[in-house]
Design a protein around this motif. Structure first.
Motif, PDB file in Angstrom:
ATOM      1  N   ARG A   1      -8.907  -0.726 -26.194  1.00  0.00           N
ATOM      2  CA  ARG A   1      -7.875  -0.079 -26.877  1.00  0.00           C
ATOM      3  C   ARG A   1      -6.593  -0.996 -27.117  1.00  0.00           C
ATOM      4  NH1 ARG A   1      -7.334   5.249 -27.535  1.00  0.00           N
ATOM      5  NH2 ARG A   1      -5.425   4.764 -28.876  1.00  0.00           N
ATOM      6  N   SER A   2      -6.527  -2.092 -27.920  1.00  0.00           N
ATOM      7  CA  SER A   2      -5.756  -2.811 -28.198  1.00  0.00           C
ATOM      8  C   SER A   2      -4.483  -2.459 -28.928  1.00  0.00           C
ATOM      9  CB  SER A   2      -6.287  -4.411 -28.790  1.00  0.00           C
ATOM     10  OG  SER A   2      -6.614  -3.892 -30.007  1.00  0.00           O
ATOM     11  N   ASP A   3      -4.971  -1.032 -29.431  1.00  0.00           N
ATOM     12  CA  ASP A   3      -3.965  -0.599 -30.444  1.00  0.00           C
ATOM     13  C   ASP A   3      -2.561   0.328 -29.653  1.00  0.00           C
ATOM     14  OD1 ASP A   3      -5.878   1.179 -29.538  1.00  0.00           O
ATOM     15  OD2 ASP A   3      -4.885   2.755 -30.933  1.00  0.00           O
ATOM     16  N   LEU A   4      -3.027   0.419 -27.986  1.00  0.00           N
ATOM     17  CA  LEU A   4      -2.216   0.977 -27.299  1.00  0.00           C
ATOM     18  C   LEU A   4      -0.889   0.194 -26.756  1.00  0.00           C
ATOM     19  CD1 LEU A   4      -4.301   3.399 -25.472  1.00  0.00           C
ATOM     20  CD2 LEU A   4      -2.715   4.052 -27.062  1.00  0.00           C
ATOM     21  N   ARG A   5       0.253   0.552 -26.789  1.00  0.00           N
ATOM     22  CA  ARG A   5       1.368  -0.173 -26.069  1.00  0.00           C
ATOM     23  C   ARG A   5       1.402   0.303 -24.564  1.00  0.00           C
ATOM     24  NH1 ARG A   5       6.499   0.245 -29.850  1.00  0.00           N
ATOM     25  NH2 ARG A   5       7.258  -0.782 -27.984  1.00  0.00           N
ATOM     26  N   VAL A   6       1.918  -0.377 -23.611  1.00  0.00           N
ATOM     27  CA  VAL A   6       2.065  -0.202 -22.515  1.00  0.00           C
ATOM     28  C   VAL A   6       3.528  -0.350 -21.740  1.00  0.00           C
ATOM     29  CG1 VAL A   6       0.963  -0.563 -19.880  1.00  0.00           C
ATOM     30  CG2 VAL A   6      -0.515  -0.764 -21.692  1.00  0.00           C
ATOM     31  N   ARG A   7       3.874   0.541 -21.154  1.00  0.00           N
ATOM     32  CA  ARG A   7       5.294   0.351 -20.809  1.00  0.00           C
ATOM     33  C   ARG A   7       5.133   0.817 -19.278  1.00  0.00           C
ATOM     34  NH1 ARG A   7       7.316   2.181 -25.818  1.00  0.00           N
ATOM     35  NH2 ARG A   7       7.396   4.301 -24.715  1.00  0.00           N
TER      36      ARG A   7
ATOM     37  N   PRO B   1       0.829  -1.074   0.018  1.00  0.00           N
ATOM     38  CA  PRO B   1      -0.041   0.102   0.027  1.00  0.00           C
ATOM     39  C   PRO B   1       0.894   1.246  -0.031  1.00  0.00           C
ATOM     40  CG  PRO B   1      -0.793  -1.551   1.796  1.00  0.00           C
ATOM     41  CD  PRO B   1       0.489  -2.051   1.074  1.00  0.00           C
ATOM     42  N   THR B   2       2.048   1.082   0.424  1.00  0.00           N
ATOM     43  CA  THR B   2       3.051   2.506   0.282  1.00  0.00           C
ATOM     44  C   THR B   2       3.441   2.827  -1.176  1.00  0.00           C
ATOM     45  OG1 THR B   2       4.824   1.141   0.432  1.00  0.00           O
ATOM     46  CG2 THR B   2       3.897   1.848   2.704  1.00  0.00           C
ATOM     47  N   LEU B   3       3.146   1.845  -2.153  1.00  0.00           N
ATOM     48  CA  LEU B   3       3.802   2.078  -3.239  1.00  0.00           C
ATOM     49  C   LEU B   3       2.782   3.218  -4.162  1.00  0.00           C
ATOM     50  CD1 LEU B   3       4.591  -1.342  -4.801  1.00  0.00           C
ATOM     51  CD2 LEU B   3       6.174   0.415  -3.713  1.00  0.00           C
ATOM     52  N   THR B   4       3.211   3.840  -5.082  1.00  0.00           N
ATOM     53  CA  THR B   4       2.546   4.815  -5.671  1.00  0.00           C
ATOM     54  C   THR B   4       2.436   4.562  -7.278  1.00  0.00           C
ATOM     55  OG1 THR B   4       4.468   6.639  -6.026  1.00  0.00           O
ATOM     56  CG2 THR B   4       2.994   6.737  -4.089  1.00  0.00           C
ATOM     57  N   VAL B   5       1.604   5.338  -8.112  1.00  0.00           N
ATOM     58  CA  VAL B   5       1.724   4.872  -9.372  1.00  0.00           C
ATOM     59  C   VAL B   5       1.210   6.108 -10.406  1.00  0.00           C
ATOM     60  CG1 VAL B   5      -0.755   4.081  -9.765  1.00  0.00           C
ATOM     61  CG2 VAL B   5       0.758   3.484 -11.218  1.00  0.00           C
ATOM     62  N   GLN B   6       2.008   6.510 -11.178  1.00  0.00           N
ATOM     63  CA  GLN B   6       1.901   7.727 -12.036  1.00  0.00           C
ATOM     64  C   GLN B   6       1.751   7.162 -13.479  1.00  0.00           C
ATOM     65  OE1 GLN B   6       5.101  10.250 -11.204  1.00  0.00           O
ATOM     66  NE2 GLN B   6       3.800  11.521  -9.960  1.00  0.00           N
ATOM     67  N   VAL B   7       0.642   7.642 -14.271  1.00  0.00           N
ATOM     68  CA  VAL B   7       0.590   7.273 -15.533  1.00  0.00           C
ATOM     69  C   VAL B   7       0.571   8.461 -16.600  1.00  0.00           C
ATOM     70  CG1 VAL B   7      -1.140   6.372 -17.409  1.00  0.00           C
ATOM     71  CG2 VAL B   7      -0.927   5.198 -15.152  1.00  0.00           C
ATOM     72  N   ARG B   8       1.187   8.569 -17.774  1.00  0.00           N
ATOM     73  CA  ARG B   8       1.270   9.419 -18.595  1.00  0.00           C
ATOM     74  C   ARG B   8       1.256   8.909 -19.974  1.00  0.00           C
ATOM     75  NH1 ARG B   8       5.930  10.917 -21.397  1.00  0.00           N
ATOM     76  NH2 ARG B   8       7.906   9.812 -20.598  1.00  0.00           N
ATOM     77  N   GLU B   9       0.856   9.593 -20.824  1.00  0.00           N
ATOM     78  CA  GLU B   9       0.826   9.169 -22.273  1.00  0.00           C
ATOM     79  C   GLU B   9       2.221   9.621 -22.993  1.00  0.00           C
ATOM     80  OE1 GLU B   9      -2.719  10.137 -24.719  1.00  0.00           O
ATOM     81  OE2 GLU B   9      -3.827  10.199 -22.725  1.00  0.00           O
ATOM     82  N   GLY B  10       3.006   8.742 -23.367  1.00  0.00           N
ATOM     83  CA  GLY B  10       3.934   8.960 -24.201  1.00  0.00           C
ATOM     84  C   GLY B  10       3.921   9.277 -25.575  1.00  0.00           C
TER      85      GLY B  10
ATOM     86  N   ASP C   1       4.583   6.858 -27.964  1.00  0.00           N
ATOM     87  CA  ASP C   1       3.867   5.726 -28.813  1.00  0.00           C
ATOM     88  C   ASP C   1       3.342   4.767 -27.795  1.00  0.00           C
ATOM     89  OD1 ASP C   1       6.311   5.009 -27.480  1.00  0.00           O
ATOM     90  OD2 ASP C   1       7.060   3.702 -29.076  1.00  0.00           O
ATOM     91  N   ALA C   2       3.161   4.892 -26.510  1.00  0.00           N
ATOM     92  CA  ALA C   2       2.543   4.174 -25.491  1.00  0.00           C
ATOM     93  C   ALA C   2       2.066   4.775 -24.232  1.00  0.00           C
ATOM     94  CB  ALA C   2       3.863   3.182 -24.988  1.00  0.00           C
ATOM     95  N   LEU C   3       1.308   4.301 -23.280  1.00  0.00           N
ATOM     96  CA  LEU C   3       1.041   4.778 -22.160  1.00  0.00           C
ATOM     97  C   LEU C   3       2.012   4.451 -21.221  1.00  0.00           C
ATOM     98  CD1 LEU C   3      -2.747   4.090 -21.584  1.00  0.00           C
ATOM     99  CD2 LEU C   3      -1.674   6.068 -21.848  1.00  0.00           C
ATOM    100  N   GLU C   4       2.800   5.279 -20.412  1.00  0.00           N
ATOM    101  CA  GLU C   4       3.765   4.889 -19.609  1.00  0.00           C
ATOM    102  C   GLU C   4       3.447   5.127 -18.203  1.00  0.00           C
ATOM    103  OE1 GLU C   4       7.058   7.604 -20.937  1.00  0.00           O
ATOM    104  OE2 GLU C   4       6.973   6.546 -22.858  1.00  0.00           O
TER     105      GLU C   4
END
Length: 194
Positions: free
Chosen positions: A113-119, A63-72, A74-77
């Protein structure tokens, strides 16, 4: 809309059962404020789907971990951070690779959205790995340029081959090529003017 219910649904859809003994925090107020019919009627942004899935997953792990998502480009990072984040990468990044596969599957299923890459990176693991691979590529490029003979690397995942291709893309003396199929696909560094 409860994070635990959504995560359980995601995991069940993938044939994975969730742990019943793990407590999750109550849903965020902004999520709870939407009636189910309104939330279903409004298509969700892929980045929001990815962030919600990863947040639900890491909450169960630490629970102490954090997550940040941004659009790169060619992928969601996504970047998972926190004091113990680097442990989440697993041996040779295998756990991280599995998280990326799950995240991609959830994104394809929930956001269509199967066209998006995820990193996904945890504690800078991918960044350090890319730096190491780039140094390896430069060292091998010098060796190939001196000897005039191609160098074939061991099979490696697509993301690692991509780092090597990009690192040597503009190199004046060598070029790269991927050969083989599936898990046996490997990279060859060859003299550019041979």
């Amino acid at each position: 809309m409860d994070n635990r219910t959504n995560l359980d649904d995601y995991l069940a859809g993938l044939g994975i059962s969730g742990a019943d003994d793990v407590e999750t925090p109550p849903p965020a107020p902004e999520v709870a404020a939407f009636p189910a019919s309104v939330a279903e009627a409004v298509p969700e942004e892929p980045s929001a789907v990815l962030e919600r899935f990863l947040q639900g997953l890491i909450t169960r792990i630490d629970p102490t971990l954090t997550v940040q998502v941004r659009e790169g480009e060619d992928a969601l990072e996504a970047e998972i951070g926190g004091e113990n984040a680097s442990r989440l990468a697993g041996r040779d990044g295998r756990t991280l690779g599995a998280i990326e596969v799950l995240a991609y599957t959830v994104l394809a299923k929930q956001a269509g959205r199967s066209d998006l890459r995820v990193r996904v990176d945890v504690g800078g693991f991918r960044r350090r790995q890319a730096d190491t691979l780039t140094r390896l590529a430069e060292r091998l490029a010098l060796q190939v340029a001196k000897s005039g003979e191609a160098h074939e690397l061991q099979p490696m995942p697509p993301a690692e081959r991509r780092v090597l291709h990009i690192a040597l893309k503009e190199h004046p003396d060598v070029t790269t090529e991927s050969v083989g199929e599936g898990a046996a696909r490997r990279l060859i560094i060859k003299p550019r003017h041979a």
